[in-house]
Design a protein around this motif. Structure first.
Motif, PDB file in Angstrom:
ATOM      1  N   LEU A  26     -14.777   4.929  15.240  1.00 47.27           N
ATOM      2  CA  LEU A  26     -14.591   3.252  15.722  1.00 47.27           C
ATOM      3  C   LEU A  26     -13.598   4.072  17.187  1.00 47.27           C
ATOM      4  O   LEU A  26     -12.650   4.366  16.829  1.00 47.27           O
ATOM      5  N   GLN A  27     -13.551   3.423  18.162  1.00 47.76           N
ATOM      6  CA  GLN A  27     -12.740   3.541  19.569  1.00 47.76           C
ATOM      7  C   GLN A  27     -12.003   2.853  19.783  1.00 47.76           C
ATOM      8  O   GLN A  27     -10.309   2.916  19.976  1.00 47.76           O
ATOM      9  N   THR A  28     -12.449   1.147  19.587  1.00 48.28           N
ATOM     10  CA  THR A  28     -11.869   0.291  20.508  1.00 48.28           C
ATOM     11  C   THR A  28     -11.980  -1.044  19.337  1.00 48.28           C
ATOM     12  O   THR A  28     -13.169  -1.013  18.528  1.00 48.28           O
ATOM     13  N   ILE A  29     -10.930  -1.434  18.703  1.00 46.83           N
ATOM     14  CA  ILE A  29     -11.116  -3.154  18.465  1.00 46.83           C
ATOM     15  C   ILE A  29     -10.535  -4.197  19.795  1.00 46.83           C
ATOM     16  O   ILE A  29      -9.169  -3.701  20.652  1.00 46.83           O
ATOM     17  N   PRO A  30     -11.000  -5.661  19.912  1.00 44.34           N
ATOM     18  CA  PRO A  30     -10.521  -6.174  21.141  1.00 44.34           C
ATOM     19  C   PRO A  30      -9.524  -6.891  20.873  1.00 44.34           C
ATOM     20  O   PRO A  30      -8.332  -6.116  20.038  1.00 44.34           O
ATOM     21  N   GLU A  31      -8.763  -7.538  21.648  1.00 48.73           N
ATOM     22  CA  GLU A  31      -7.722  -8.334  22.008  1.00 48.73           C
ATOM     23  C   GLU A  31      -6.872  -9.054  20.007  1.00 48.73           C
ATOM     24  O   GLU A  31      -7.082 -10.159  20.669  1.00 48.73           O
ATOM     25  N   LEU A  32      -6.192  -8.672  19.625  1.00 48.89           N
ATOM     26  CA  LEU A  32      -6.483  -9.571  18.320  1.00 48.89           C
ATOM     27  C   LEU A  32      -4.823 -10.282  18.595  1.00 48.89           C
ATOM     28  O   LEU A  32      -4.463 -11.094  17.628  1.00 48.89           O
ATOM     29  N   GLN A  33      -4.166  -9.856  19.528  1.00 51.37           N
ATOM     30  CA  GLN A  33      -3.150 -10.906  20.156  1.00 51.37           C
ATOM     31  C   GLN A  33      -3.304 -12.651  20.329  1.00 51.37           C
ATOM     32  O   GLN A  33      -2.625 -13.112  20.054  1.00 51.37           O
ATOM     33  N   HIS A  34      -5.003 -12.561  20.081  1.00 53.68           N
ATOM     34  CA  HIS A  34      -5.392 -13.851  20.263  1.00 53.68           C
ATOM     35  C   HIS A  34      -5.840 -14.934  19.058  1.00 53.68           C
ATOM     36  O   HIS A  34      -5.468 -15.822  18.776  1.00 53.68           O
ATOM     37  N   THR A  35      -6.080 -13.423  18.254  1.00 52.24           N
ATOM     38  CA  THR A  35      -5.857 -14.626  17.383  1.00 52.24           C
ATOM     39  C   THR A  35      -5.014 -14.430  16.054  1.00 52.24           C
ATOM     40  O   THR A  35      -3.986 -13.740  15.532  1.00 52.24           O
ATOM     41  N   THR A  36      -4.373 -16.033  15.960  1.00 55.80           N
ATOM     42  CA  THR A  36      -2.346 -16.027  15.941  1.00 55.80           C
ATOM     43  C   THR A  36      -2.991 -16.453  14.754  1.00 55.80           C
ATOM     44  O   THR A  36      -1.500 -15.973  14.052  1.00 55.80           O
ATOM     45  N   ASN A  37      -3.865 -16.887  13.879  1.00 54.45           N
ATOM     46  CA  ASN A  37      -3.086 -16.354  12.429  1.00 54.45           C
ATOM     47  C   ASN A  37      -3.609 -15.323  11.680  1.00 54.45           C
ATOM     48  O   ASN A  37      -3.521 -15.733  10.038  1.00 54.45           O
ATOM     49  N   LEU A  38      -3.633 -14.167  11.848  1.00 57.40           N
ATOM     50  CA  LEU A  38      -3.819 -13.197  11.015  1.00 57.40           C
ATOM     51  C   LEU A  38      -2.854 -12.965  10.907  1.00 57.40           C
ATOM     52  O   LEU A  38      -1.603 -12.543  11.637  1.00 57.40           O
ATOM     53  N   LYS A  39      -2.672 -12.239   9.466  1.00 57.16           N
ATOM     54  CA  LYS A  39      -2.060 -11.751   8.407  1.00 57.16           C
ATOM     55  C   LYS A  39      -1.446 -10.989   7.918  1.00 57.16           C
ATOM     56  O   LYS A  39      -1.186  -9.992   7.610  1.00 57.16           O
ATOM     57  N   GLU A  40      -3.321  -9.827   7.810  1.00 53.43           N
ATOM     58  CA  GLU A  40      -3.002  -8.495   7.373  1.00 53.43           C
ATOM     59  C   GLU A  40      -4.113  -8.196   8.604  1.00 53.43           C
ATOM     60  O   GLU A  40      -5.630  -8.758   8.706  1.00 53.43           O
ATOM     61  N   LEU A  41      -4.060  -6.963   8.696  1.00 53.69           N
ATOM     62  CA  LEU A  41      -4.635  -5.358   9.543  1.00 53.69           C
ATOM     63  C   LEU A  41      -5.002  -4.234   8.234  1.00 53.69           C
ATOM     64  O   LEU A  41      -3.924  -3.682   8.387  1.00 53.69           O
ATOM     65  N   ARG A  42      -5.929  -3.997   8.001  1.00 48.03           N
ATOM     66  CA  ARG A  42      -6.023  -2.619   6.936  1.00 48.03           C
ATOM     67  C   ARG A  42      -7.016  -2.015   8.288  1.00 48.03           C
ATOM     68  O   ARG A  42      -8.692  -2.265   8.096  1.00 48.03           O
ATOM     69  N   LEU A  43      -6.740  -0.415   8.544  1.00 48.44           N
ATOM     70  CA  LEU A  43      -7.515   0.486   9.288  1.00 48.44           C
ATOM     71  C   LEU A  43      -7.498   2.187   7.821  1.00 48.44           C
ATOM     72  O   LEU A  43      -6.393   2.533   7.889  1.00 48.44           O
ATOM     73  N   ASN A  44      -8.580   2.158   7.671  1.00 53.80           N
ATOM     74  CA  ASN A  44      -8.220   3.232   6.704  1.00 53.80           C
ATOM     75  C   ASN A  44      -9.883   4.471   6.898  1.00 53.80           C
ATOM     76  O   ASN A  44     -11.020   3.626   7.097  1.00 53.80           O
TER      77      ASN A  44
END
Length: 893
Positions: A848-866
């Motif tokens: 995976l090389q790219t993820i979207p513009e998550l700044q628009h998901t204002t309710n996002l509280k947790e992001l885990r990348l492994n």
């Protein structure tokens, strides 16, 4: 608690009287008499139990009632055990020999003697009601004193010895003075007893802004036995002096307790309060509300002039807050932080001096004390006051810590917490005390707890509800009363894990000991166990101190090494929570009365499969969890008609035969598909709610036509997991399953039928796909599921390189997970997509090389990348950090 014990005994009596048991021929008159007397005694129990702490007569009488109810249970359970033993094939001939003359059987003679003794004891207890004046014990109020609603005069000064409430105070003031809301609304502060709700309300009440913002401010404290007239009068008195005729009316109403004068009095003072508040901007604070109907009764007296008037209530129960004003979320007061807890403790321990000189020596103890208090302000204040009377030295404070007994030193704190227990309905008291079984800070699995409550007989039947649904309501009520805390919820909002505050656990332990409800066996505590104790929780790991005995034991929860429990022939519940290497199979030989059996350990020492033979003799079994057992389940398991929840080994669970008729079975995991279902018919499982089914060796591959027929008959199905090991299969059309909330499909898709949203239940909340090997991007299809909250695309569910979320997709999604998709290179999402997502987890997507513009998901509280590419992690730590910098919790490995 006494009422609950008697109700339990009455239930067993009713059940046994309704059965045709030859043992009991000739005793039905006595059993009927027991029922009648117990019902009569029960009428006095509630008042007597509330008085037991202040009246020795009541205490002794209630204890006698406990004893006789337990003895009735013992007799009934002994009868049932003997009947079950006689129903074994080897005992049939014995039964036939004694059937014509049952008195020849020794056990019948023993039971006869005990029934006669119990009947005599019940007569004596009944006579005590008159002889010792039990009937005149009082009005049923807690502690023997009925506290009316009373006006409280508060000093117009702010508290200086409380901490951690400044931001809360500011938030409450904003709600009270919010200019955008002009209607008369209700602000609620909700939290555990002793948490500081009253202190917070007082700080807001006394603040300069609030004083300036209202024409009238009124504070009233509410007791558990409030009267509406007292509340109305208390408010009026704060606004204006009472008139002479009003004082005379109050005196008259207190003499006349009839309904009609009381109703007229309420109407009079309601009108009087409306007149006093007319065109005034007012604030009324009602502190410590206990009943949901209070607001219903009082709201008519508080007019809404659309001028910004407010009512503020404090309560332990969130349902009361929602009843008062459903449009305003309750303000839930959190526990103090560690730093705030230490600050409060120091303020109380060093009221007139600077503690800085002592902190170096006392720092470690300070931390331990705050842990002991669980960050609860009331407990910290009580402990601080205790320490203030001790020399500020390590040895002195350590002695306090080592000898600290909350039941003595923290008596005031425990009394406050105990009021919450005393207020519980009778059906909830044993449920609460059962929480004492679990170790400190233990994360309690809610479904397991509920199933144990059901097996214990704590749950009353309610119309159109399963016992489990009713029990779930009990658990939610304990939460609303702040008696438990939720650790995690399921996707559908129901409680998954809960825990209990340490001080409330201490209270539960204290009450459990007081009533002989539970014994805790641990390395730290004395392990003597009274012969009458019904339940035991095994917390220790040292076998040398586990040789305890109680012939009447009904429930045994083991969190450490297993004791020798084969002697407990009346045991109903056995739950092994640890990981024991040597579970002895022969221990289960005599446990024919088990209703709940859970073994978490892997069992290797049963080459002959003897455990299944023992299980098949448990004719009352409700819950069975042998998910770690290595032997295939036999067909005789399904002869047990009482089964409600069955969890079998993942690769060895054999499904019910066509002849099975399991009307109570709600949970069935994991069973293999059986080829004989295609030829000899399907089992009758009308109550199934959770089903996990798989293909298995020697059990036949899944026939999708038969499976579809099977599933179509399960009208209450909520959760379904299907595992197919073949190369590909045709996805079933499940759109007709209106009640299904969770679906997990494992196996590759056939190309015969298009992958379409119409295949899925329209109200699906959770979807998991595994090993589907989809070539087409599934997101444009799945994002149309309007109710979907959780989506998990697991290993090899999708083989493509790109996924794309549209702007209007996933309108309800809260949890999005991608696991084990090695071909995935790009994830795009249009602005506005996944608007409600709270958690995103990506693992094992190394390309995976790219993820979207998550700044628009204002309710996002947790992001885990492994396990993603180093390039992606580098971007997110560098030039693309703007995409995720708003997320409070980020884990990148």
């Amino acid at each position: 608690m006494a009422e609950a014990i008697v109700n339990h005994a009455l239930g067993k009596l009713a059940d046994i009287v309704g059965k045709e048991i030859s043992f009991l021929q000739g005793y039905h008159r006595q059993l009927d008499s027991m029922q009648h007397e117990l019902r009569w005694i029960r009428a006095f129990l509630k008042d007597a139990e509330l008085k037991r702490n202040s009246d020795e007569r009541a205490k002794n009488w209630v204890n006698e009632v406990h004893d006789v109810a337990y003895r009735i249970e013992d007799v009934i359970d002994t009868v049932v055990a003997e009947v079950n033993n006689f129903n074994q094939p080897q005992m049939i001939s014995v039964l036939n020999r004694v059937l014509m003359n049952p008195k020849k059987l020794p056990i019948v003679h023993k039971i006869s003697e005990e029934i006669n003794k119990i009947e005599k004891r019940i007569d004596e207890i009944s006579q005590c009601v008159e002889k010792y004046g039990i009937r005149e014990l009082g009005d049923g109020s807690i502690g023997g004193v009925k506290k009316p609603v009373m006006e409280t005069v508060l000093p117009d000064t702010d508290e200086t010895d409380v901490v951690g409430l400044q931001s809360d105070k500011e938030n409450i003031i904003k709600l009270l003075l919010d200019p955008s809301t002009t209607r008369r609304c209700v602000v609620s502060i909700v939290g555990l007893g002793g948490l500081g709700k009253t202190t917070l309300a007082r700080k807001a009440y006394n603040s300069y802004e609030v004083k300036k913002g209202f024409d009238f401010r009124v504070w009233v404290s509410i007791s558990q036995n409030f009267k509406l007239i007292d509340l109305l009068v208390a408010i009026i008195k704060k606004i204006r002096p009472l008139k002479k005729d009003e004082k005379d009316l109050i005196k008259d109403l207190r003499k006349k307790q009839d309904a009609i004068p009381q109703r007229k009095g309420v109407e009079y003072f309601t009108n009087g309060l409306n007149m006093a508040l007319r065109d005034k901007k007012y604030l009324i604070i009602m502190d410590d509300i206990w009943t949901e109907d209070l607001w219903i009764q009082v709201k008519g007296a508080l007019p809404d002039f659309n001028n910004g008037s407010r009512v503020l209530i404090t309560t332990r129960f969130s349902n009361i807050a929602m009843e008062a004003d459903p449009t305003y979320n309750p303000y839930e007061l959190p526990l103090l932080s560690d730093q705030e807890s230490q600050e409060l403790l120091l303020k109380k321990a060093f009221p007139n001096q600077n503690p800085e000189n002592y902190l170096k020596d006392l720092a470690d103890l300070l931390k331990q004390f705050t842990v002991k208090c669980g960050n609860l302000p009331l407990a910290l204040v009580i402990l601080g006051c205790l320490l203030s009377r001790k020399p500020p030295t390590y040895s002195s404070w350590n002695k306090v810590f080592q000898t600290l007994n909350w039941h003595v030193d923290g008596k005031k704190c425990m009394e406050v917490l105990a009021t919450s227990y005393e207020d519980l309905p009778a059906v909830l008291k044993p449920c609460f005390m059962y929480l004492a079984s679990f170790p400190e800070d233990y994360q309690i699995h809610a479904k397991s707890l509920i199933r144990m409550w059901v097996a214990e007989g704590f749950i009353r039947e309610e119309r159109n509800k399963t016992l489990e649904e009713t029990a779930e309501g009990y658990l939610e009520e304990l939460l609303q009363r702040s008696m438990i805390q939720v650790s995690k919820r399921y996707y559908n909002g129901s409680i998954k894990y809960c825990c209990i505050h340490d001080l409330l656990r201490d209270l539960a332990i204290e009450k459990a000991k007081e009533y002989g409800f539970l014994a805790i066996i641990s390395n730290e505590a004395g392990n003597s166990m009274h012969a009458t104790v019904r339940r035991a929780a095994q917390h220790c790991v040292c076998r040398e101190i586990m040789d305890y005995t109680s012939p009447n034991l009904r429930s045994l929860l083991c969190f450490g090494d297993l004791p020798n429990f084969s002697r407990f022939k009346l045991l109903n519940i056995f739950s092994e929570m640890g990981k024991n290497k040597d579970v002895r199979i022969d221990n289960f030989k005599e446990l024919t009365q088990l209703k709940y059996l859970v073994l978490c350990s892997y069992i290797y020492n049963d080459s002959k499969g003897s455990l299944w033979k023992n299980v098949s003799r448990m004719r009352n079994l409700q819950t069975l969890d042998l998910s770690n057992y290595s032997k295939p389940s036999p067909d005789c398991l399904w002869d047990i008609k009482t089964l409600r929840h069955v969890i079998l080994p993942k690769t060895h669970g054999r499904g019910p035969p066509p002849t099975a008729d399991l009307k109570n079975l709600q949970t069935l995991k994991t069973v293999c598909f059986r080829t004989l279902w295609q030829t000899k018919g399907l089992p009758n499982l009308p109550a199934i709610r959770v089903l996990r089914i798989t293909e298995g060796i020697n059990h036949g591959f899944i026939c999708w036509e038969t499976l579809a027929t099977f599933l179509s008959r399960l009208h209450h199905l909520v959760s379904l997991q299907i595992k197919c090991s073949r190369n590909s299969y045709e996805m079933l059309d499940m759109s007709s399953f209106q009640g299904m909330q969770s679906l997990h499909v494992e196996g590759s898709w056939s190309l015969k039928k298009a992958f379409d949203v119409n295949l899925f239940p329209v109200h699906l909340l959770k979807l998991t796909l595994t090993n589907s090997y989809l070539i087409q991007d599934p997101i444009p299809i799945l994002e149309k599921l309007e109710s979907l909250k959780v989506l998990k695309l697991m290993q090899y569910s999708y083989n493509g390189k790109k996924i794309n979320c549209s702007e209007k997709g996933f309108t309800s999604l809260e949890n999005f997970e991608l696991h084990g998709l090695p071909n995935l290179e790009e994830w795009k999402m249009e602005g506005g997509g996944m608007a409600l997502v709270k958690k995103i987890e990506i693992t094992g997507c190394e390309n995976l090389q790219t993820i979207p513009e998550l700044q628009h998901t204002t309710n996002l509280k947790e992001l885990r990348l492994n396990g993603t590419s180093q390039d992606l992690l580098g971007k997110l730590r560098g030039k693309e950090q703007y995409k995720i910098k708003h997320v409070p919790s980020i884990h990148m490995i």
